[in-house]
Design a protein around this motif. Structure first.
Motif, mmCIF file in Angstrom:
data_model
loop_
_atom_site.group_PDB
_atom_site.id
_atom_site.type_symbol
_atom_site.label_atom_id
_atom_site.label_comp_id
_atom_site.label_asym_id
_atom_site.label_seq_id
_atom_site.Cartn_x
_atom_site.Cartn_y
_atom_site.Cartn_z
ATOM 1 N N ASP A 190 32.013 33.582 34.695
ATOM 2 C CA ASP A 190 31.637 34.238 35.953
ATOM 3 C C ASP A 190 30.767 33.297 36.767
ATOM 4 N N ARG A 241 32.999 30.747 38.519
ATOM 5 C CA ARG A 241 33.712 31.347 39.653
ATOM 6 C C ARG A 241 32.780 31.590 40.831
ATOM 7 N N SER A 242 31.593 32.129 40.547
ATOM 8 C CA SER A 242 30.649 32.400 41.649
ATOM 9 C C SER A 242 30.235 31.100 42.329
#
Ligand SMILES: CC1=C(/C=C/C(C)=C/C=C/C(C)=C/C=C/C=C(C)/C=C/C=C(C)/C=C/C2=C(C)C[C@@H](O)CC2(C)C)C(C)(C)CCC1
Ligand SMILES: [Fe+2]
Length: 523
Positions: free
Chosen positions: A77, A80-81
Protein backbone atom coordinates in the motif's frame (compact mmCIF):
# COMPACT_ATOMS: atom_id res chain seq x y z
CA UNK A 1 30.03 4.26 -3.53
CA UNK A 2 27.49 6.74 -4.88
CA UNK A 3 26.38 4.45 -7.68
CA UNK A 4 25.33 1.75 -5.21
CA UNK A 5 23.19 3.80 -2.95
CA UNK A 6 20.34 6.10 -3.70
CA UNK A 7 20.10 5.08 -7.37
CA UNK A 8 16.65 3.71 -8.14
CA UNK A 9 16.84 0.19 -9.55
CA UNK A 10 14.87 -0.99 -12.56
CA UNK A 11 12.74 -4.05 -11.93
CA UNK A 12 12.96 -7.07 -14.28
CA UNK A 13 9.60 -8.79 -13.79
CA UNK A 14 10.08 -11.03 -16.84
CA UNK A 15 12.54 -13.88 -16.36
CA UNK A 16 16.04 -13.05 -17.57
CA UNK A 17 18.09 -16.08 -18.55
CA UNK A 18 21.52 -16.11 -16.93
CA UNK A 19 24.82 -16.87 -18.62
CA UNK A 20 26.33 -19.77 -16.73
CA UNK A 21 30.07 -20.26 -16.23
CA UNK A 22 31.46 -23.31 -14.42
CA UNK A 23 29.46 -26.21 -13.01
CA UNK A 24 26.29 -25.62 -11.05
CA UNK A 25 25.35 -28.87 -9.23
CA UNK A 26 22.46 -30.70 -10.92
CA UNK A 27 20.70 -31.24 -7.60
CA UNK A 28 20.40 -27.50 -7.02
CA UNK A 29 16.75 -27.00 -8.02
CA UNK A 30 14.60 -24.29 -6.55
CA UNK A 31 14.55 -20.55 -6.01
CA UNK A 32 16.70 -18.17 -4.04
CA UNK A 33 14.39 -15.29 -3.17
CA UNK A 34 15.71 -12.15 -1.51
CA UNK A 35 14.55 -8.75 -0.36
CA UNK A 36 16.01 -5.29 0.13
CA UNK A 37 15.58 -1.60 -0.66
CA UNK A 38 15.72 -0.68 -4.36
CA UNK A 39 14.27 2.83 -4.62
CA UNK A 40 15.18 5.81 -2.48
CA UNK A 41 13.90 8.69 -4.63
CA UNK A 42 10.26 9.25 -5.51
CA UNK A 43 9.49 12.35 -7.58
CA UNK A 44 11.45 15.11 -5.90
CA UNK A 45 11.51 13.45 -2.49
CA UNK A 46 14.31 11.28 -1.13
CA UNK A 47 14.47 8.96 1.89
CA UNK A 48 17.02 9.78 4.56
CA UNK A 49 18.05 6.23 5.30
CA UNK A 50 19.01 3.16 3.28
CA UNK A 51 16.66 0.93 5.34
CA UNK A 52 13.72 3.11 4.21
CA UNK A 53 13.79 2.33 0.47
CA UNK A 54 10.93 0.63 -1.40
CA UNK A 55 11.13 -3.17 -1.12
CA UNK A 56 12.52 -4.79 -4.27
CA UNK A 57 12.12 -8.57 -4.35
CA UNK A 58 14.44 -10.59 -6.54
CA UNK A 59 14.94 -14.25 -7.29
CA UNK A 60 17.22 -16.73 -9.00
CA UNK A 61 15.43 -19.87 -10.14
CA UNK A 62 17.47 -23.01 -10.81
CA UNK A 63 15.69 -25.31 -13.19
CA UNK A 64 17.16 -28.21 -15.13
CA UNK A 65 20.57 -26.67 -15.59
CA UNK A 66 19.28 -23.17 -16.37
CA UNK A 67 19.06 -20.13 -14.11
CA UNK A 68 16.52 -17.32 -14.44
CA UNK A 69 16.55 -13.96 -12.68
CA UNK A 70 13.53 -11.83 -11.84
CA UNK A 71 12.94 -8.71 -9.75
CA UNK A 72 9.80 -6.83 -8.84
CA UNK A 73 8.92 -4.02 -6.48
CA UNK A 74 6.61 -5.11 -3.70
CA UNK A 75 3.22 -3.57 -4.52
CA UNK A 76 2.63 -2.58 -0.91
CA UNK A 77 0.00 0.00 0.00
CA UNK A 78 2.94 2.27 0.78
CA UNK A 79 4.41 1.74 -2.72
CA UNK A 80 1.07 2.41 -4.40
CA UNK A 81 0.39 5.56 -2.39
CA UNK A 82 3.87 6.89 -3.06
CA UNK A 83 3.60 6.18 -6.80
CA UNK A 84 0.19 7.76 -7.04
CA UNK A 85 1.34 10.92 -5.28
CA UNK A 86 4.75 10.81 -7.00
CA UNK A 87 6.31 11.64 -3.64
CA UNK A 88 7.01 9.97 -0.33
CA UNK A 89 3.72 10.05 1.55
CA UNK A 90 4.18 7.23 4.07
CA UNK A 91 6.68 7.48 6.91
CA UNK A 92 9.45 4.93 7.21
CA UNK A 93 11.74 4.32 10.16
CA UNK A 94 14.27 6.96 9.15
CA UNK A 95 12.02 9.33 7.20
CA UNK A 96 8.89 11.07 8.45
CA UNK A 97 6.49 11.97 5.65
CA UNK A 98 4.16 14.95 5.85
CA UNK A 99 0.84 15.73 4.23
CA UNK A 100 0.72 17.35 0.85
CA UNK A 101 1.79 20.96 1.31
CA UNK A 102 -0.91 22.04 -1.16
CA UNK A 103 -3.76 20.66 0.94
CA UNK A 104 -6.09 23.17 2.52
CA UNK A 105 -6.00 23.82 6.23
CA UNK A 106 -8.85 21.37 7.05
CA UNK A 107 -7.33 18.54 5.07
CA UNK A 108 -4.00 19.27 6.75
CA UNK A 109 -5.52 19.24 10.22
CA UNK A 110 -7.25 15.94 9.46
CA UNK A 111 -4.05 14.44 8.18
CA UNK A 112 -2.23 15.52 11.34
CA UNK A 113 -4.97 14.16 13.57
CA UNK A 114 -5.04 10.82 11.84
CA UNK A 115 -1.37 10.51 12.70
CA UNK A 116 -2.10 10.41 16.41
CA UNK A 117 -3.05 6.79 15.77
CA UNK A 118 -0.98 6.32 12.64
CA UNK A 119 -1.26 3.46 10.21
CA UNK A 120 2.18 2.09 9.69
CA UNK A 121 4.09 1.18 6.61
CA UNK A 122 3.75 -2.18 4.87
CA UNK A 123 6.94 -1.59 2.89
CA UNK A 124 8.24 -5.06 3.76
CA UNK A 125 11.86 -4.75 2.69
CA UNK A 126 13.88 -6.78 5.17
CA UNK A 127 13.38 -10.49 4.66
CA UNK A 128 11.27 -13.30 3.23
CA UNK A 129 9.52 -15.47 5.80
CA UNK A 130 7.77 -18.78 5.47
CA UNK A 131 4.47 -19.67 7.17
CA UNK A 132 3.74 -23.25 6.25
CA UNK A 133 3.98 -23.20 2.49
CA UNK A 134 3.15 -19.53 2.10
CA UNK A 135 5.78 -16.86 1.67
CA UNK A 136 5.67 -13.32 3.00
CA UNK A 137 7.85 -10.25 2.62
CA UNK A 138 8.56 -8.80 6.05
CA UNK A 139 9.62 -5.67 7.86
CA UNK A 140 9.31 -4.86 11.57
CA UNK A 141 5.86 -3.26 11.73
CA UNK A 142 2.62 -5.17 12.32
CA UNK A 143 2.28 -5.94 8.59
CA UNK A 144 3.63 -8.67 6.34
CA UNK A 145 2.75 -9.13 2.64
CA UNK A 146 2.07 -12.45 1.04
CA UNK A 147 4.06 -12.90 -2.18
CA UNK A 148 4.14 -15.29 -5.10
CA UNK A 149 7.40 -17.20 -5.32
CA UNK A 150 7.26 -17.61 -9.06
CA UNK A 151 6.02 -14.25 -10.33
CA UNK A 152 7.09 -12.15 -7.31
CA UNK A 153 3.62 -10.63 -7.34
CA UNK A 154 2.25 -9.06 -4.19
CA UNK A 155 -0.81 -10.60 -2.55
CA UNK A 156 -2.70 -10.08 0.72
CA UNK A 157 -1.58 -7.76 3.43
CA UNK A 158 -1.65 -9.54 6.78
CA UNK A 159 -1.97 -7.57 10.00
CA UNK A 160 -0.56 -9.47 12.99
CA UNK A 161 -2.81 -7.35 15.22
CA UNK A 162 -5.84 -9.22 13.90
CA UNK A 163 -4.59 -12.32 15.69
CA UNK A 164 -2.35 -11.21 18.54
CA UNK A 165 -1.43 -8.02 20.37
CA UNK A 166 1.69 -7.01 18.41
CA UNK A 167 2.78 -3.58 17.19
CA UNK A 168 6.21 -4.66 16.06
CA UNK A 169 7.49 -8.09 14.98
CA UNK A 170 10.91 -9.30 13.85
CA UNK A 171 11.86 -10.25 10.31
CA UNK A 172 13.87 -13.22 11.56
CA UNK A 173 11.47 -15.96 12.66
CA UNK A 174 12.48 -19.53 13.44
CA UNK A 175 11.07 -22.75 12.05
CA UNK A 176 10.73 -26.24 13.48
CA UNK A 177 10.90 -29.49 11.56
CA UNK A 178 7.08 -29.81 11.64
CA UNK A 179 6.72 -26.65 9.57
CA UNK A 180 5.66 -24.31 12.38
CA UNK A 181 6.94 -20.74 12.42
CA UNK A 182 7.96 -18.89 15.60
CA UNK A 183 8.34 -15.15 15.88
CA UNK A 184 8.70 -12.46 18.51
CA UNK A 185 7.36 -8.97 18.72
CA UNK A 186 6.40 -6.13 20.99
CA UNK A 187 2.98 -5.15 22.19
CA UNK A 188 2.93 -1.53 23.27
CA UNK A 189 0.59 -0.22 25.95
CA UNK A 190 -2.07 -2.93 25.42
CA UNK A 191 -4.24 -2.95 28.58
CA UNK A 192 -1.70 -0.60 30.13
CA UNK A 193 1.18 -3.01 29.66
CA UNK A 194 4.15 -3.23 27.33
CA UNK A 195 5.37 -6.73 26.69
CA UNK A 196 7.39 -8.90 24.34
CA UNK A 197 5.36 -11.70 22.80
CA UNK A 198 6.59 -15.01 21.45
CA UNK A 199 4.18 -16.42 18.91
CA UNK A 200 3.76 -19.70 17.08
CA UNK A 201 2.15 -19.77 13.64
CA UNK A 202 1.00 -23.33 12.97
CA UNK A 203 1.92 -25.01 9.74
CA UNK A 204 -0.61 -24.43 6.97
CA UNK A 205 -1.50 -25.73 3.58
CA UNK A 206 -0.83 -23.33 0.69
CA UNK A 207 -3.49 -20.75 0.06
CA UNK A 208 -5.38 -21.81 3.16
CA UNK A 209 -6.57 -18.43 4.48
CA UNK A 210 -4.11 -15.75 5.40
CA UNK A 211 -1.25 -16.65 7.75
CA UNK A 212 -2.48 -20.20 7.51
CA UNK A 213 -4.86 -19.29 10.22
CA UNK A 214 -6.93 -22.39 10.34
CA UNK A 215 -7.82 -23.31 13.92
CA UNK A 216 -6.21 -23.06 16.38
CA UNK A 217 -4.43 -20.12 14.72
CA UNK A 218 -1.60 -18.03 16.01
CA UNK A 219 -0.67 -18.86 19.56
CA UNK A 220 1.08 -16.66 22.06
CA UNK A 221 3.62 -18.99 23.62
CA UNK A 222 4.84 -16.56 26.22
CA UNK A 223 4.59 -12.89 27.18
CA UNK A 224 7.58 -11.24 28.78
CA UNK A 225 6.82 -7.99 30.55
CA UNK A 226 9.08 -5.15 29.43
CA UNK A 227 11.25 -3.85 32.27
CA UNK A 228 9.86 -0.46 31.46
CA UNK A 229 6.33 0.37 30.29
CA UNK A 230 7.45 3.33 28.20
CA UNK A 231 10.83 2.05 27.04
CA UNK A 232 10.74 -1.45 25.57
CA UNK A 233 13.99 -2.72 24.08
CA UNK A 234 14.44 -2.87 20.34
CA UNK A 235 15.29 -6.32 18.97
CA UNK A 236 15.83 -7.65 15.47
CA UNK A 237 16.06 -11.41 16.04
CA UNK A 238 16.11 -14.06 18.79
CA UNK A 239 17.52 -17.55 19.37
CA UNK A 240 15.80 -20.92 19.67
CA UNK A 241 17.20 -24.18 21.05
CA UNK A 242 15.37 -27.48 21.40
CA UNK A 243 13.88 -26.45 24.75
CA UNK A 244 14.44 -22.71 25.11
CA UNK A 245 13.88 -19.38 23.42
CA UNK A 246 16.74 -16.91 23.93
CA UNK A 247 15.67 -13.27 24.14
CA UNK A 248 18.09 -10.42 24.72
CA UNK A 249 16.62 -7.31 26.30
CA UNK A 250 19.26 -4.78 25.34
CA UNK A 251 19.66 -1.20 26.54
CA UNK A 252 18.78 0.04 23.07
CA UNK A 253 15.23 1.14 23.64
CA UNK A 254 12.24 2.68 21.96
CA UNK A 255 10.92 5.70 23.80
CA UNK A 256 7.13 5.48 23.48
CA UNK A 257 6.49 9.07 24.52
CA UNK A 258 8.97 10.29 21.95
CA UNK A 259 7.38 8.01 19.31
CA UNK A 260 3.93 9.37 20.08
CA UNK A 261 5.08 12.94 19.52
CA UNK A 262 7.65 12.39 16.74
CA UNK A 263 5.29 13.36 13.94
CA UNK A 264 4.44 16.70 15.53
CA UNK A 265 8.02 17.39 16.50
CA UNK A 266 9.13 16.86 12.91
CA UNK A 267 11.63 14.10 13.67
CA UNK A 268 11.89 10.51 12.39
CA UNK A 269 11.08 7.40 14.42
CA UNK A 270 14.72 6.40 14.50
CA UNK A 271 15.43 9.40 16.72
CA UNK A 272 13.15 7.81 19.34
CA UNK A 273 15.58 4.94 19.86
CA UNK A 274 17.81 5.54 22.85
CA UNK A 275 21.09 3.91 23.81
CA UNK A 276 21.77 3.51 27.53
CA UNK A 277 25.42 2.41 27.82
CA UNK A 278 25.33 2.26 31.60
CA UNK A 279 22.42 -0.18 31.72
CA UNK A 280 22.65 -3.93 31.74
CA UNK A 281 21.69 -6.28 28.92
CA UNK A 282 19.30 -8.93 30.25
CA UNK A 283 19.35 -12.45 28.88
CA UNK A 284 15.99 -14.20 29.12
CA UNK A 285 15.62 -17.93 28.63
CA UNK A 286 12.06 -19.10 28.07
CA UNK A 287 11.24 -22.76 28.59
CA UNK A 288 9.30 -23.82 25.46
CA UNK A 289 7.51 -26.57 27.36
CA UNK A 290 6.37 -24.73 30.50
CA UNK A 291 6.24 -21.36 28.65
CA UNK A 292 7.89 -19.80 31.71
CA UNK A 293 10.91 -17.52 31.91
CA UNK A 294 13.77 -18.96 33.96
CA UNK A 295 13.95 -17.09 37.25
CA UNK A 296 17.73 -16.63 37.37
CA UNK A 297 18.61 -13.07 36.31
CA UNK A 298 21.29 -13.58 33.68
CA UNK A 299 22.83 -10.38 32.38
CA UNK A 300 25.84 -8.97 30.59
CA UNK A 301 27.30 -5.53 29.82
CA UNK A 302 25.53 -3.06 27.55
CA UNK A 303 25.61 -4.22 23.94
CA UNK A 304 23.63 -3.90 20.71
CA UNK A 305 22.70 -7.00 18.74
CA UNK A 306 20.77 -7.37 15.50
CA UNK A 307 21.56 -10.89 14.45
CA UNK A 308 21.53 -14.08 16.48
CA UNK A 309 23.65 -16.74 14.79
CA UNK A 310 22.55 -19.92 16.56
CA UNK A 311 21.76 -21.31 20.01
CA UNK A 312 21.88 -24.84 21.44
CA UNK A 313 22.09 -26.84 24.64
CA UNK A 314 25.05 -28.82 25.90
CA UNK A 315 25.61 -30.50 29.29
CA UNK A 316 23.19 -28.35 31.21
CA UNK A 317 24.13 -25.08 29.49
CA UNK A 318 22.46 -22.93 26.86
CA UNK A 319 25.04 -21.67 24.40
CA UNK A 320 24.18 -18.84 22.07
CA UNK A 321 26.17 -16.91 19.50
CA UNK A 322 25.32 -13.37 18.43
CA UNK A 323 26.85 -10.61 16.33
CA UNK A 324 27.12 -7.71 18.75
CA UNK A 325 28.35 -4.12 18.92
CA UNK A 326 29.60 -1.97 21.78
CA UNK A 327 27.25 0.86 20.88
CA UNK A 328 24.34 1.84 18.63
CA UNK A 329 26.32 3.50 15.83
CA UNK A 330 25.49 0.94 13.11
CA UNK A 331 22.14 2.49 12.21
CA UNK A 332 23.77 5.90 11.69
CA UNK A 333 26.20 4.50 9.17
CA UNK A 334 23.33 3.73 6.79
CA UNK A 335 22.01 7.30 6.45
CA UNK A 336 22.24 8.09 2.73
CA UNK A 337 24.17 11.28 3.39
CA UNK A 338 26.90 9.13 4.97
CA UNK A 339 26.77 6.41 2.30
CA UNK A 340 27.14 9.07 -0.38
CA UNK A 341 30.39 10.46 0.99
CA UNK A 342 33.35 9.75 -1.25
CA UNK A 343 35.32 6.63 -0.33
CA UNK A 344 38.04 8.43 1.64
CA UNK A 345 35.55 10.46 3.66
CA UNK A 346 33.45 7.38 4.28
CA UNK A 347 36.37 5.34 5.43
CA UNK A 348 37.25 8.13 7.89
CA UNK A 349 33.66 8.17 9.16
CA UNK A 350 33.68 4.39 9.29
CA UNK A 351 36.45 4.40 11.86
CA UNK A 352 34.13 6.17 14.27
CA UNK A 353 31.57 3.34 14.08
CA UNK A 354 31.74 0.40 16.41
CA UNK A 355 32.76 -2.86 14.74
CA UNK A 356 30.78 -6.05 15.36
CA UNK A 357 32.14 -9.23 16.89
CA UNK A 358 30.62 -12.67 17.05
CA UNK A 359 30.24 -13.43 20.76
CA UNK A 360 29.46 -16.71 22.43
CA UNK A 361 27.53 -16.74 25.69
CA UNK A 362 27.37 -19.87 27.82
CA UNK A 363 24.51 -19.93 30.32
CA UNK A 364 24.51 -22.60 33.03
CA UNK A 365 20.93 -23.79 33.54
CA UNK A 366 21.57 -25.03 37.09
CA UNK A 367 24.16 -24.44 39.76
CA UNK A 368 24.86 -25.41 43.31
CA UNK A 369 23.07 -22.89 45.52
CA UNK A 370 25.91 -22.99 48.06
CA UNK A 371 28.59 -21.93 45.65
CA UNK A 372 30.42 -18.75 46.69
CA UNK A 373 29.53 -15.41 45.13
CA UNK A 374 31.90 -14.51 42.32
CA UNK A 375 32.41 -18.14 41.25
CA UNK A 376 32.30 -18.97 37.55
CA UNK A 377 29.48 -21.50 37.33
CA UNK A 378 30.17 -22.52 33.71
CA UNK A 379 31.34 -26.12 33.81
CA UNK A 380 31.62 -26.61 30.07
CA UNK A 381 35.12 -27.11 28.76
CA UNK A 382 36.59 -25.52 25.65
CA UNK A 383 35.13 -22.08 26.22
CA UNK A 384 36.38 -18.91 27.82
CA UNK A 385 32.82 -17.63 28.27
CA UNK A 386 31.99 -17.29 31.95
CA UNK A 387 28.97 -16.79 34.20
CA UNK A 388 29.71 -15.36 37.62
CA UNK A 389 27.29 -15.99 40.43
CA UNK A 390 26.16 -12.80 42.17
CA UNK A 391 23.74 -12.07 44.96
CA UNK A 392 19.92 -11.92 44.66
CA UNK A 393 19.72 -14.46 41.86
CA UNK A 394 21.89 -12.49 39.41
CA UNK A 395 24.45 -14.16 37.15
CA UNK A 396 26.90 -11.96 35.25
CA UNK A 397 27.75 -13.49 31.86
CA UNK A 398 30.89 -12.66 29.95
CA UNK A 399 31.17 -13.83 26.36
CA UNK A 400 33.93 -15.52 24.47
CA UNK A 401 34.80 -13.61 21.29
CA UNK A 402 34.56 -16.15 18.48
CA UNK A 403 35.28 -13.93 15.47
CA UNK A 404 35.79 -10.23 14.80
CA UNK A 405 34.15 -8.21 12.07
CA UNK A 406 31.44 -10.45 10.65
CA UNK A 407 27.78 -9.64 9.98
CA UNK A 408 24.70 -11.03 8.21
CA UNK A 409 25.44 -14.49 9.64
CA UNK A 410 23.89 -17.65 8.21
CA UNK A 411 24.18 -21.32 9.10
CA UNK A 412 23.06 -24.65 7.74
CA UNK A 413 19.53 -24.29 9.18
CA UNK A 414 19.29 -28.05 9.77
CA UNK A 415 21.66 -27.28 12.65
CA UNK A 416 19.56 -24.50 14.12
CA UNK A 417 19.11 -25.21 17.83
CA UNK A 418 21.82 -27.86 17.63
CA UNK A 419 25.54 -27.98 18.28
CA UNK A 420 27.12 -26.64 15.11
CA UNK A 421 30.48 -25.72 13.68
CA UNK A 422 30.23 -23.31 10.74
CA UNK A 423 29.07 -19.73 10.28
CA UNK A 424 28.77 -18.15 6.83
CA UNK A 425 28.72 -14.35 6.81
CA UNK A 426 29.75 -11.05 5.30
CA UNK A 427 33.10 -9.72 6.38
CA UNK A 428 32.76 -6.19 7.68
CA UNK A 429 35.18 -3.69 6.29
CA UNK A 430 34.88 -0.02 6.78
CA UNK A 431 32.77 0.39 3.76
CA UNK A 432 29.01 0.32 3.86
CA UNK A 433 28.81 -2.65 1.52
CA UNK A 434 30.40 -6.01 2.18
CA UNK A 435 33.37 -6.85 0.02
CA UNK A 436 34.04 -10.38 1.21
CA UNK A 437 32.11 -13.41 2.26
CA UNK A 438 33.53 -15.69 4.86
CA UNK A 439 33.15 -19.19 6.33
CA UNK A 440 34.14 -19.42 9.98
CA UNK A 441 34.99 -22.71 11.63
CA UNK A 442 34.14 -22.43 15.32
CA UNK A 443 36.08 -25.58 16.19
CA UNK A 444 39.43 -24.63 14.65
CA UNK A 445 38.84 -20.83 14.71
CA UNK A 446 39.92 -20.68 11.08
CA UNK A 447 38.18 -18.93 8.19
CA UNK A 448 37.91 -19.15 4.44
CA UNK A 449 37.24 -15.99 2.44
CA UNK A 450 35.96 -15.18 -1.03
CA UNK A 451 36.51 -11.85 -2.72
CA UNK A 452 36.98 -10.43 -6.18
CA UNK A 453 37.68 -6.92 -7.41
CA UNK A 454 34.62 -4.75 -8.00
CA UNK A 455 32.38 -7.40 -6.46
CA UNK A 456 30.00 -6.64 -3.63
CA UNK A 457 28.52 -9.85 -2.25
CA UNK A 458 25.22 -10.09 -0.41
CA UNK A 459 24.53 -12.21 2.68
CA UNK A 460 25.53 -15.78 1.74
CA UNK A 461 22.82 -18.46 1.91
CA UNK A 462 23.67 -22.10 2.61
CA UNK A 463 21.82 -24.85 0.72
CA UNK A 464 22.40 -28.41 1.83
CA UNK A 465 23.25 -31.17 -0.63
CA UNK A 466 20.65 -33.97 -0.94
CA UNK A 467 22.81 -36.71 0.53
CA UNK A 468 24.58 -34.43 2.99
CA UNK A 469 26.49 -36.20 5.75
CA UNK A 470 28.48 -33.33 7.15
CA UNK A 471 27.30 -29.91 8.20
CA UNK A 472 29.07 -28.16 5.31
CA UNK A 473 28.00 -30.59 2.57
CA UNK A 474 26.26 -28.16 0.25
CA UNK A 475 26.65 -24.88 -1.56
CA UNK A 476 26.70 -21.25 -0.64
CA UNK A 477 24.75 -18.79 -2.78
CA UNK A 478 25.48 -15.08 -2.89
CA UNK A 479 24.14 -12.48 -5.26
CA UNK A 480 27.05 -10.29 -6.34
CA UNK A 481 26.66 -6.70 -7.49
CA UNK A 482 29.41 -5.68 -9.87
CA UNK A 483 30.73 -2.12 -9.69
CA UNK A 484 32.61 -2.54 -12.95
CA UNK A 485 30.41 -1.28 -15.79
CA UNK A 486 32.02 -3.82 -18.15
CA UNK A 487 30.91 -6.87 -16.15
CA UNK A 488 27.41 -7.89 -15.18
CA UNK A 489 26.24 -8.76 -11.74
CA UNK A 490 25.92 -12.46 -10.99
CA UNK A 491 24.91 -15.21 -8.65
CA UNK A 492 27.90 -16.94 -7.15
CA UNK A 493 27.81 -20.63 -6.24
CA UNK A 494 30.55 -21.76 -3.86
CA UNK A 495 31.27 -25.23 -2.56
CA UNK A 496 30.45 -24.68 1.12
CA UNK A 497 33.14 -27.15 2.21
CA UNK A 498 36.12 -25.84 0.28
CA UNK A 499 34.86 -22.31 -0.41
CA UNK A 500 35.95 -22.80 -4.03
CA UNK A 501 33.80 -21.37 -6.80
CA UNK A 502 31.67 -23.99 -8.55
CA UNK A 503 30.11 -21.59 -10.98
CA UNK A 504 28.40 -18.28 -11.53
CA UNK A 505 25.33 -17.09 -13.36
CA UNK A 506 25.68 -13.62 -14.88
CA UNK A 507 22.59 -11.56 -15.56
CA UNK A 508 22.05 -8.46 -17.64
CA UNK A 509 19.76 -6.79 -15.15
CA UNK A 510 19.94 -4.02 -12.59
CA UNK A 511 20.72 -6.13 -9.51
CA UNK A 512 20.50 -4.24 -6.19
CA UNK A 513 22.24 -4.66 -2.87
CA UNK A 514 19.81 -6.38 -0.57
CA UNK A 515 19.39 -7.52 3.02
CA UNK A 516 18.11 -11.08 3.54
CA UNK A 517 16.50 -14.02 1.77
CA UNK A 518 15.65 -17.70 1.63
CA UNK A 519 16.26 -20.65 -0.64
CA UNK A 520 13.08 -22.56 -1.44
CA UNK A 521 13.89 -26.02 -2.82
CA UNK A 522 11.86 -27.39 -5.72
CA UNK A 523 9.23 -29.79 -4.39
C1 LIG B 1 9.65 1.74 15.61
C2 LIG B 1 8.19 1.85 15.48
C3 LIG B 1 7.59 1.88 14.26
C4 LIG B 1 8.26 1.72 12.95
C5 LIG B 1 8.93 0.65 12.59
C6 LIG B 1 9.59 0.51 11.31
C7 LIG B 1 9.12 1.22 10.10
C8 LIG B 1 10.65 -0.33 11.30
C9 LIG B 1 11.51 -0.61 10.20
C10 LIG B 1 12.64 -1.29 10.47
C11 LIG B 1 13.68 -1.65 9.51
C12 LIG B 1 13.49 -1.33 8.08
C13 LIG B 1 14.78 -2.30 9.98
C14 LIG B 1 15.90 -2.73 9.19
C15 LIG B 1 16.93 -3.38 9.77
C16 LIG B 1 18.09 -3.77 9.04
C17 LIG B 1 19.25 -4.22 9.63
C18 LIG B 1 19.35 -4.41 11.08
C19 LIG B 1 20.41 -4.44 8.79
C20 LIG B 1 21.62 -4.76 9.25
C21 LIG B 1 22.74 -4.74 8.39
C22 LIG B 1 23.98 -4.96 8.82
C23 LIG B 1 24.25 -5.35 10.21
C24 LIG B 1 25.08 -4.76 7.90
C25 LIG B 1 26.36 -4.80 8.27
C26 LIG B 1 27.55 -4.50 7.49
C27 LIG B 1 28.46 -3.60 8.00
C28 LIG B 1 28.30 -3.05 9.33
C29 LIG B 1 29.64 -3.12 7.25
C30 LIG B 1 29.80 -3.63 5.83
O1 LIG B 1 31.15 -3.59 5.41
C31 LIG B 1 29.28 -4.99 5.73
C32 LIG B 1 27.81 -5.13 6.18
C33 LIG B 1 26.92 -4.52 5.16
C34 LIG B 1 27.57 -6.59 6.26
C35 LIG B 1 6.11 2.06 14.20
C36 LIG B 1 5.45 0.76 13.85
C37 LIG B 1 5.82 3.10 13.21
C38 LIG B 1 5.52 2.57 15.52
C39 LIG B 1 5.98 1.87 16.69
C40 LIG B 1 7.48 1.97 16.77
FE1 LIG C 1 18.42 -8.77 9.76
Amino acid sequence: MQSFFGNNRRESPKPVKAQIRGEIPKWLQGTLIRNGPGMHKIGDTVYNHWFDGMALLHSFTFKDGEIFYRSKYLRSDTYRSNMEANRIVVSEFGTMAYPDPCKNIFAKAFSYLSHTIPDFTDNCLINIIRCGEDLYASTETNYIRKIDLETLETNEKVDYRKYVALNLATSHPHYDTNGNTYNMGTSIGDKGKTKYQIIKIPQSKPGNSELGLATPGVLVICSIPSRSLLRPSYFHSFGMTENYIVFIEQPFKLDILKLATAYFRGVNWASCLGWYPNDKTYIHLIDRETKKILSTKYYTDALVVYHHVNAYEEDGHVIFDIVAYNDNSLYDMFYLKILKLDDAAFEKQGKTFSSPSCRRFVIPLQHDKNVELGTNIVTLENTTASALKEKDGYVYCKPEILFEGIELPRINYDYNGKKYRYIYASKVQWRPVPTKIIKCDILTKTCYEWREDHCWPAEPVFVRAPEAKEEDDGVLLSSIVSSDPKTSSFLLVLDAKTFKELGRASVTADIHLDLHGLFIPEK
